[in-house]
Write a protein that holds these residues in place. Structure first.
Motif, PDB file in Angstrom:
ATOM      1  N   ALA A   1       0.834  -1.210   0.000  1.00  0.00           N
ATOM      2  CA  ALA A   1       0.000   0.000   0.000  1.00  0.00           C
ATOM      3  C   ALA A   1       0.864   1.254   0.000  1.00  0.00           C
ATOM      4  O   ALA A   1       0.524   2.256  -0.636  1.00  0.00           O
ATOM      5  CB  ALA A   1      -0.935  -0.003   1.209  1.00  0.00           C
ATOM      6  N   GLY A   2       1.990   1.200   0.704  1.00  0.00           N
ATOM      7  CA  GLY A   2       2.903   2.341   0.705  1.00  0.00           C
ATOM      8  C   GLY A   2       3.537   2.562  -0.652  1.00  0.00           C
ATOM      9  O   GLY A   2       3.693   3.700  -1.105  1.00  0.00           O
ATOM     10  N   LEU A   3       3.898   1.466  -1.320  1.00  0.00           N
ATOM     11  CA  LEU A   3       4.483   1.582  -2.654  1.00  0.00           C
ATOM     12  C   LEU A   3       3.458   2.056  -3.681  1.00  0.00           C
ATOM     13  O   LEU A   3       3.796   2.747  -4.635  1.00  0.00           O
ATOM     14  CB  LEU A   3       5.048   0.227  -3.087  1.00  0.00           C
ATOM     15  N   ALA A   4       2.209   1.682  -3.483  1.00  0.00           N
ATOM     16  CA  ALA A   4       1.159   2.021  -4.451  1.00  0.00           C
ATOM     17  C   ALA A   4       0.685   3.468  -4.330  1.00  0.00           C
ATOM     18  O   ALA A   4       0.013   3.961  -5.249  1.00  0.00           O
ATOM     19  CB  ALA A   4      -0.032   1.083  -4.281  1.00  0.00           C
ATOM     20  N   ARG A   5       1.001   4.135  -3.221  1.00  0.00           N
ATOM     21  CA  ARG A   5       0.589   5.534  -3.065  1.00  0.00           C
ATOM     22  C   ARG A   5       1.319   6.385  -4.094  1.00  0.00           C
ATOM     23  O   ARG A   5       2.524   6.559  -4.034  1.00  0.00           O
ATOM     24  CB  ARG A   5       0.886   5.999  -1.632  1.00  0.00           C
ATOM     25  N   PHE A   6       0.593   6.935  -5.050  1.00  0.00           N
ATOM     26  CA  PHE A   6       1.188   7.763  -6.092  1.00  0.00           C
ATOM     27  C   PHE A   6       1.497   9.138  -5.513  1.00  0.00           C
ATOM     28  O   PHE A   6       0.642   9.764  -4.884  1.00  0.00           O
ATOM     29  CB  PHE A   6       0.237   7.893  -7.283  1.00  0.00           C
TER      30      PHE A   6
ATOM     31  N   SER B   1       2.832  11.835  -2.987  1.00  0.00           N
ATOM     32  CA  SER B   1       3.099  11.957  -1.562  1.00  0.00           C
ATOM     33  C   SER B   1       1.921  11.477  -0.730  1.00  0.00           C
ATOM     34  O   SER B   1       0.770  11.628  -1.126  1.00  0.00           O
ATOM     35  CB  SER B   1       3.406  13.418  -1.214  1.00  0.00           C
ATOM     36  N   GLY B   2       2.231  10.925   0.439  1.00  0.00           N
ATOM     37  CA  GLY B   2       1.154  10.491   1.317  1.00  0.00           C
ATOM     38  C   GLY B   2       1.657   9.590   2.423  1.00  0.00           C
ATOM     39  O   GLY B   2       2.840   9.608   2.783  1.00  0.00           O
ATOM     40  N   TRP B   3       0.733   8.789   2.947  1.00  0.00           N
ATOM     41  CA  TRP B   3       1.004   7.922   4.096  1.00  0.00           C
ATOM     42  C   TRP B   3       0.380   6.556   3.875  1.00  0.00           C
ATOM     43  O   TRP B   3      -0.594   6.422   3.126  1.00  0.00           O
ATOM     44  CB  TRP B   3       0.382   8.528   5.364  1.00  0.00           C
ATOM     45  N   VAL B   4       0.928   5.557   4.576  1.00  0.00           N
ATOM     46  CA  VAL B   4       0.296   4.247   4.653  1.00  0.00           C
ATOM     47  C   VAL B   4       0.017   3.969   6.126  1.00  0.00           C
ATOM     48  O   VAL B   4       0.824   4.322   6.998  1.00  0.00           O
ATOM     49  CB  VAL B   4       1.176   3.147   4.009  1.00  0.00           C
ATOM     50  N   TRP B   5      -1.134   3.342   6.393  1.00  0.00           N
ATOM     51  CA  TRP B   5      -1.606   3.206   7.772  1.00  0.00           C
ATOM     52  C   TRP B   5      -2.154   1.809   8.057  1.00  0.00           C
ATOM     53  O   TRP B   5      -2.740   1.177   7.176  1.00  0.00           O
ATOM     54  CB  TRP B   5      -2.767   4.175   8.038  1.00  0.00           C
ATOM     55  N   LEU B   6      -2.026   1.419   9.315  1.00  0.00           N
ATOM     56  CA  LEU B   6      -2.866   0.377   9.900  1.00  0.00           C
ATOM     57  C   LEU B   6      -3.871   1.108  10.771  1.00  0.00           C
ATOM     58  O   LEU B   6      -3.478   1.892  11.644  1.00  0.00           O
ATOM     59  CB  LEU B   6      -2.040  -0.586  10.745  1.00  0.00           C
ATOM     60  N   VAL B   7      -5.155   0.877  10.520  1.00  0.00           N
ATOM     61  CA  VAL B   7      -6.198   1.599  11.257  1.00  0.00           C
ATOM     62  C   VAL B   7      -7.224   0.616  11.810  1.00  0.00           C
ATOM     63  O   VAL B   7      -7.336  -0.525  11.355  1.00  0.00           O
ATOM     64  CB  VAL B   7      -6.930   2.627  10.353  1.00  0.00           C
ATOM     65  N   ARG B   8      -7.965   1.116  12.788  1.00  0.00           N
ATOM     66  CA  ARG B   8      -9.228   0.471  13.148  1.00  0.00           C
ATOM     67  C   ARG B   8     -10.312   1.267  12.441  1.00  0.00           C
ATOM     68  O   ARG B   8     -10.487   2.454  12.691  1.00  0.00           O
ATOM     69  CB  ARG B   8      -9.459   0.473  14.665  1.00  0.00           C
ATOM     70  N   ASN B   9     -11.010   0.615  11.525  1.00  0.00           N
ATOM     71  CA  ASN B   9     -11.991   1.332  10.712  1.00  0.00           C
ATOM     72  C   ASN B   9     -13.300   1.553  11.472  1.00  0.00           C
ATOM     73  O   ASN B   9     -13.455   1.057  12.602  1.00  0.00           O
ATOM     74  CB  ASN B   9     -12.205   0.621   9.374  1.00  0.00           C
ATOM     75  N   PRO B  10     -14.234   2.317  10.905  1.00  0.00           N
ATOM     76  CA  PRO B  10     -15.473   2.619  11.629  1.00  0.00           C
ATOM     77  C   PRO B  10     -16.269   1.379  12.042  1.00  0.00           C
ATOM     78  O   PRO B  10     -17.049   1.437  12.995  1.00  0.00           O
ATOM     79  CB  PRO B  10     -16.262   3.480  10.641  1.00  0.00           C
TER      80      PRO B  10
ATOM     81  N   GLU C   1      -7.526  -2.582   9.312  1.00  0.00           N
ATOM     82  CA  GLU C   1      -7.466  -2.391   7.863  1.00  0.00           C
ATOM     83  C   GLU C   1      -6.192  -1.638   7.517  1.00  0.00           C
ATOM     84  O   GLU C   1      -5.757  -0.754   8.268  1.00  0.00           O
ATOM     85  CB  GLU C   1      -8.694  -1.590   7.418  1.00  0.00           C
ATOM     86  N   VAL C   2      -5.574  -1.982   6.400  1.00  0.00           N
ATOM     87  CA  VAL C   2      -4.471  -1.194   5.854  1.00  0.00           C
ATOM     88  C   VAL C   2      -5.055  -0.209   4.851  1.00  0.00           C
ATOM     89  O   VAL C   2      -5.858  -0.583   3.998  1.00  0.00           O
ATOM     90  CB  VAL C   2      -3.427  -2.101   5.172  1.00  0.00           C
ATOM     91  N   MET C   3      -4.687   1.044   4.975  1.00  0.00           N
ATOM     92  CA  MET C   3      -5.169   2.069   4.056  1.00  0.00           C
ATOM     93  C   MET C   3      -4.049   3.048   3.764  1.00  0.00           C
ATOM     94  O   MET C   3      -3.042   3.097   4.472  1.00  0.00           O
ATOM     95  CB  MET C   3      -6.390   2.811   4.628  1.00  0.00           C
TER      96      MET C   3
END
Length: 204
Positions: free
Chosen positions: A122-127, A129-138, A143-145
């Protein structure tokens, strides 16, 4: 009170060799401080908004006047993201999480290694600038986002547990264009006790 850049929990050279001292100096003293200064400038004429925490601001961007919304989104997001990021890393850590977080990662992704692979992808796929995260979704699941620019998962009602900055300023002085090498090196810096604490605080 104006927002302030939080103090680093370690020295600028503490994350060597994975993050070099020059990168930390530019990242913390340059980029993060600029986000804080620009956020304070954007809110100078809005004392009611300036009285909120930066997390409250970015969770409710619809309440921010359109005139300053982009500045608050970018600089408020940058401030929140980096304030978390510094704590998510530490010297002489890495490895893998323990306890319930480790079990949930295995049950969600198949194994800890599979989680790492999905996070790196997911970090490599971010076109750009940005961030990659492990989150607790709603819904309460892990989830990785990935988010663009300085957007934060809080803007999407997800709670960030672990994040890696994939802006070029986070790694280029050390890894040049090799973002994948930075993402692999990042595992040596993950402060799992802090991530486990965030996991528990998020409703584990």
């Amino acid at each position: 009170m104006a927002y302030e850049t939080p103090q680093l929990p370690y020295s600028l050279d503490a994350l060597e060799p994975y993050v070099n001292t020059m990168t930390m100096d530019c990242h913390y003293n340059g980029h993060h401080k600029a986000y804080v200064n620009n956020l304070n400038k954007a809110l100078a004429d809005y004392p009611d908004l300036a009285a909120k925490s930066p997390e409250e601001l970015i969770r409710d961007l619809a309440s921010v006047p359109e005139k300053i919304r982009t500045a608050v989104r970018n600089n408020g997001g940058g401030h929140v993201n980096h304030s978390m990021f510094w704590k998510m890393m530490a010297p002489r850590v890495g490895g893998a999480p323990s306890g319930k977080l480790h079990e949930v990662l295995k049950s969600t992704f198949g194994s800890f290694a599979e989680f790492q692979g999905k996070f790196e992808a997911a970090g490599l796929a971010r076109f750009g600038s940005g961030w990659v995260w492990l989150v607790r979704n709603p819904a309460g699941a892990l989830e990785v986002m990935s988010t663009p620019n300085q957007d934060c998962p809080l803007m999407e009602r997800s709670y960030p547990l672990l994040g890696c900055d994939v802006w070029e300023h986070a790694y280029y002085l050390k890894y040049q264009f090799r973002r994948g090498d930075w993402l692999k090196a990042f595992w040596n810096l993950v402060n799992w006790p802090e991530i486990e604490h965030r996991f528990e605080a998020s409703g584990a």
